[in-house]
Design a protein around this motif. Structure first.
Motif, PDB file in Angstrom:
ATOM      1  N   HIS A  29      31.958  29.616  34.506  1.00 52.33           N
ATOM      2  CA  HIS A  29      32.912  30.658  34.838  1.00 52.33           C
ATOM      3  C   HIS A  29      33.893  30.805  33.684  1.00 52.33           C
ATOM      4  CE1 HIS A  29      31.409  29.491  38.840  1.00 52.33           C
ATOM      5  NE2 HIS A  29      31.642  30.743  39.144  1.00 52.33           N
ATOM      6  N   GLY A  30      34.451  32.018  33.527  1.00 54.02           N
ATOM      7  CA  GLY A  30      35.423  32.200  32.460  1.00 54.02           C
ATOM      8  C   GLY A  30      36.118  33.541  32.533  1.00 54.02           C
ATOM      9  N   TYR A  31      37.146  33.674  31.719  1.00 56.09           N
ATOM     10  CA  TYR A  31      37.952  34.897  31.660  1.00 56.09           C
ATOM     11  C   TYR A  31      38.633  34.961  30.296  1.00 56.09           C
ATOM     12  CZ  TYR A  31      41.588  31.473  32.559  1.00 56.09           C
ATOM     13  OH  TYR A  31      42.388  30.368  32.475  1.00 56.09           O
ATOM     14  N   THR A  32      39.090  36.139  29.926  1.00 63.52           N
ATOM     15  CA  THR A  32      39.843  36.279  28.680  1.00 63.52           C
ATOM     16  C   THR A  32      41.330  36.072  28.959  1.00 63.52           C
ATOM     17  OG1 THR A  32      39.998  38.675  28.984  1.00 63.52           O
ATOM     18  CG2 THR A  32      38.210  37.869  27.591  1.00 63.52           C
ATOM     19  N   GLN A  39      42.867  39.231  35.652  1.00 65.70           N
ATOM     20  CA  GLN A  39      42.752  38.052  36.493  1.00 65.70           C
ATOM     21  C   GLN A  39      43.698  36.936  36.057  1.00 65.70           C
ATOM     22  OE1 GLN A  39      39.995  39.550  34.867  1.00 65.70           O
ATOM     23  NE2 GLN A  39      38.351  38.054  34.800  1.00 65.70           N
ATOM     24  N   LYS A  40      43.948  36.822  34.763  1.00 66.72           N
ATOM     25  CA  LYS A  40      44.882  35.800  34.290  1.00 66.72           C
ATOM     26  C   LYS A  40      46.325  36.190  34.640  1.00 66.72           C
ATOM     27  CE  LYS A  40      46.096  32.028  32.172  1.00 66.72           C
ATOM     28  NZ  LYS A  40      45.986  30.758  32.877  1.00 66.72           N
ATOM     29  N   LEU A  41      46.648  37.471  34.569  1.00 62.30           N
ATOM     30  CA  LEU A  41      47.975  37.926  34.998  1.00 62.30           C
ATOM     31  C   LEU A  41      48.212  37.586  36.467  1.00 62.30           C
ATOM     32  CD1 LEU A  41      48.085  41.408  33.251  1.00 62.30           C
ATOM     33  CD2 LEU A  41      49.646  39.504  32.793  1.00 62.30           C
ATOM     34  N   CYS A  42      47.159  37.688  37.272  1.00 60.91           N
ATOM     35  CA  CYS A  42      47.261  37.333  38.693  1.00 60.91           C
ATOM     36  C   CYS A  42      47.418  35.829  38.861  1.00 60.91           C
ATOM     37  CB  CYS A  42      46.032  37.824  39.441  1.00 60.91           C
ATOM     38  SG  CYS A  42      45.980  39.619  39.654  1.00 60.91           S
ATOM     39  N   ALA A  43      46.628  35.049  38.133  1.00 57.28           N
ATOM     40  CA  ALA A  43      46.708  33.591  38.232  1.00 57.28           C
ATOM     41  C   ALA A  43      48.067  33.073  37.780  1.00 57.28           C
ATOM     42  CB  ALA A  43      45.589  32.943  37.418  1.00 57.28           C
ATOM     43  N   ASN A  44      48.652  33.725  36.782  1.00 58.52           N
ATOM     44  CA  ASN A  44      49.977  33.345  36.266  1.00 58.52           C
ATOM     45  C   ASN A  44      51.105  33.762  37.190  1.00 58.52           C
ATOM     46  OD1 ASN A  44      48.883  32.345  33.945  1.00 58.52           O
ATOM     47  ND2 ASN A  44      49.446  34.056  32.647  1.00 58.52           N
ATOM     48  N   LYS A  45      50.763  34.587  38.188  1.00 56.81           N
ATOM     49  CA  LYS A  45      51.765  35.171  39.099  1.00 56.81           C
ATOM     50  C   LYS A  45      52.674  36.177  38.392  1.00 56.81           C
ATOM     51  CE  LYS A  45      50.815  32.204  42.596  1.00 56.81           C
ATOM     52  NZ  LYS A  45      49.400  32.074  42.490  1.00 56.81           N
ATOM     53  N   VAL A  47      51.697  39.190  38.040  1.00 59.43           N
ATOM     54  CA  VAL A  47      51.438  40.334  38.911  1.00 59.43           C
ATOM     55  C   VAL A  47      51.212  39.795  40.318  1.00 59.43           C
ATOM     56  CG1 VAL A  47      49.817  42.214  39.382  1.00 59.43           C
ATOM     57  CG2 VAL A  47      50.449  41.686  37.031  1.00 59.43           C
ATOM     58  N   SER A  48      51.757  40.463  41.317  1.00 63.09           N
ATOM     59  CA  SER A  48      51.604  40.006  42.703  1.00 63.09           C
ATOM     60  C   SER A  48      50.593  40.871  43.452  1.00 63.09           C
ATOM     61  CB  SER A  48      52.963  40.026  43.416  1.00 63.09           C
ATOM     62  OG  SER A  48      53.500  41.329  43.390  1.00 63.09           O
ATOM     63  N   ASN A  49      50.353  40.530  44.703  1.00 58.03           N
ATOM     64  CA  ASN A  49      49.400  41.240  45.562  1.00 58.03           C
ATOM     65  C   ASN A  49      48.007  41.307  44.938  1.00 58.03           C
ATOM     66  OD1 ASN A  49      51.454  41.788  47.490  1.00 58.03           O
ATOM     67  ND2 ASN A  49      52.153  43.484  46.214  1.00 58.03           N
ATOM     68  N   CYS A  50      47.540  40.151  44.506  1.00 58.53           N
ATOM     69  CA  CYS A  50      46.256  40.067  43.808  1.00 58.53           C
ATOM     70  C   CYS A  50      45.102  39.583  44.671  1.00 58.53           C
ATOM     71  CB  CYS A  50      46.380  39.144  42.604  1.00 58.53           C
ATOM     72  SG  CYS A  50      47.284  39.852  41.226  1.00 58.53           S
ATOM     73  N   GLY A  51      45.374  39.105  45.861  1.00 60.31           N
ATOM     74  CA  GLY A  51      44.284  38.605  46.684  1.00 60.31           C
ATOM     75  C   GLY A  51      43.689  37.325  46.126  1.00 60.31           C
ATOM     76  N   GLN A  52      42.388  37.130  46.370  1.00 60.14           N
ATOM     77  CA  GLN A  52      41.724  35.866  46.051  1.00 60.14           C
ATOM     78  C   GLN A  52      41.618  35.562  44.564  1.00 60.14           C
ATOM     79  OE1 GLN A  52      37.991  35.262  48.115  1.00 60.14           O
ATOM     80  NE2 GLN A  52      38.704  36.442  49.868  1.00 60.14           N
ATOM     81  N   ILE A  53      41.597  36.569  43.717  1.00 63.70           N
ATOM     82  CA  ILE A  53      41.390  36.323  42.281  1.00 63.70           C
ATOM     83  C   ILE A  53      42.488  35.455  41.686  1.00 63.70           C
ATOM     84  CG2 ILE A  53      42.556  38.384  41.363  1.00 63.70           C
ATOM     85  CD1 ILE A  53      39.148  36.983  40.166  1.00 63.70           C
ATOM     86  N   GLN A  54      43.675  35.443  42.301  1.00 65.58           N
ATOM     87  CA  GLN A  54      44.766  34.624  41.766  1.00 65.58           C
ATOM     88  C   GLN A  54      44.425  33.138  41.789  1.00 65.58           C
ATOM     89  OE1 GLN A  54      48.396  34.603  44.282  1.00 65.58           O
ATOM     90  NE2 GLN A  54      47.104  35.532  45.854  1.00 65.58           N
ATOM     91  N   TRP A  55      43.531  32.710  42.691  1.00 61.92           N
ATOM     92  CA  TRP A  55      43.144  31.309  42.780  1.00 61.92           C
ATOM     93  C   TRP A  55      41.869  31.003  41.999  1.00 61.92           C
ATOM     94  CZ3 TRP A  55      44.615  33.607  47.651  1.00 61.92           C
ATOM     95  CH2 TRP A  55      45.934  33.314  48.002  1.00 61.92           C
ATOM     96  N   GLU A  56      41.147  32.014  41.598  1.00 61.38           N
ATOM     97  CA  GLU A  56      39.908  31.772  40.852  1.00 61.38           C
ATOM     98  C   GLU A  56      39.689  32.865  39.800  1.00 61.38           C
ATOM     99  OE1 GLU A  56      36.360  32.166  43.387  1.00 61.38           O
ATOM    100  OE2 GLU A  56      37.715  32.538  45.069  1.00 61.38           O
ATOM    101  N   PRO A  57      40.552  32.906  38.789  1.00 61.50           N
ATOM    102  CA  PRO A  57      40.454  33.970  37.779  1.00 61.50           C
ATOM    103  C   PRO A  57      39.144  33.944  36.996  1.00 61.50           C
ATOM    104  CG  PRO A  57      41.951  32.247  37.041  1.00 61.50           C
ATOM    105  CD  PRO A  57      41.624  31.952  38.475  1.00 61.50           C
ATOM    106  N   GLU A  86      41.297  43.996  43.975  1.00 63.66           N
ATOM    107  CA  GLU A  86      42.616  44.237  43.372  1.00 63.66           C
ATOM    108  C   GLU A  86      42.515  44.440  41.861  1.00 63.66           C
ATOM    109  OE1 GLU A  86      43.289  42.142  47.244  1.00 63.66           O
ATOM    110  OE2 GLU A  86      41.905  41.861  45.566  1.00 63.66           O
ATOM    111  N   LEU A  87      41.494  43.880  41.228  1.00 65.49           N
ATOM    112  CA  LEU A  87      41.320  44.051  39.779  1.00 65.49           C
ATOM    113  C   LEU A  87      40.953  45.488  39.414  1.00 65.49           C
ATOM    114  CD1 LEU A  87      39.369  40.782  38.887  1.00 65.49           C
ATOM    115  CD2 LEU A  87      41.814  41.248  38.576  1.00 65.49           C
ATOM    116  N   ASP A  88      40.352  46.212  40.343  1.00 61.70           N
ATOM    117  CA  ASP A  88      39.962  47.603  40.094  1.00 61.70           C
ATOM    118  C   ASP A  88      41.061  48.601  40.441  1.00 61.70           C
ATOM    119  OD1 ASP A  88      37.285  47.133  39.169  1.00 61.70           O
ATOM    120  OD2 ASP A  88      36.732  46.656  41.231  1.00 61.70           O
ATOM    121  N   ASP A  89      42.113  48.134  41.101  1.00 60.87           N
ATOM    122  CA  ASP A  89      43.235  48.996  41.467  1.00 60.87           C
ATOM    123  C   ASP A  89      44.083  49.236  40.218  1.00 60.87           C
ATOM    124  OD1 ASP A  89      45.498  50.229  42.424  1.00 60.87           O
ATOM    125  OD2 ASP A  89      45.973  48.679  43.902  1.00 60.87           O
TER     126      ASP A  89
END
Length: 197
Positions: A29-32, A39-45, A47-57, A86-89
């Protein structure tokens, strides 16, 4: 009798383990994170209201073969996974954007939680005049990647940097789509980064 039940349970466990090991899925698994992905912006918090991706970017995984195949238009950033919608929003074009310079050298960086045999990495950018308030489609992207890094089945390091140049002739807000194609499965990982030229 209890001894026999234990042996049976052990046998079933071995069969289940062998079945799982024989299944050709990507354990990688990986991300930029440079330029920073959604997804990293969500994991870093950040950006909010990210759903599940915040725990598994690292988990935006979908079918490979982009752009001829892969996730459907409008679902590209989430790799076609409804649980990461949420990533497509586009959030009205308000995702934080990394400042970059058109035509200048850049270090594109991936972080992996598990590496994997890799075909290549490809980087696409949106066309001039694309609408940043609408979900990403193939028609919104320049048809050819501006950077391709071949791996020919090799495994990338856990932190991987690709030296390249930002595409020329770009101004204003754009999106960079990075696609990591796994070599020995039918899958790829998708990572969208908002940038400001």
């Amino acid at each position: 009798m209890p001894k026999r039940a234990g042996v049976t349970a052990l046998g079933l466990g071995l069969v289940a383990g062998a079945t799982l090991l024989g299944t050709p899925t990507a354990s990688s698994h990986g991300y930029t994170d440079t330029p920073i992905s959604r997804q990293k912006l969500c994991a870093n918090k950040t950006v909010s209201n990210c759903g599940q991706i915040q725990w598994e970017p690292q988990s935006a995984e979908g079918p490979k073969g982009f752009p001829a195949a892969g996730p459907a238009d409008g679902r590209i950033c989430a790799a076609g996974n409804a649980q990461f919608a949420e990533l497509d929003d586009q959030r009205g074009g308000t995702w934080p954007a990394t400042r970059v310079n058109s035509g200048q050298g850049y270090s594109f960086r991936w972080q992996f939680t598990a590496n994997h045999s890799t075909t290549d990495f490809k980087y696409y950018v949106t066309k001039n005049g694309w609408d940043p308030t609408k979900p990403l489609t193939r028609a919104a992207l320049d048809p050819q990647p501006f950077l391709t890094v071949a791996y020919n089945g090799a495994r990338p390091p856990m932190t991987t940097v690709h030296q390249g140049a930002m595409p020329s002739g770009k101004t204003g807000r754009h999106m960079i789509l990075a696609v990591w194609t796994v070599n020995d499965t039918a899958m790829a990982f998708y990572s969208c980064s908002d940038v400001q030229f």
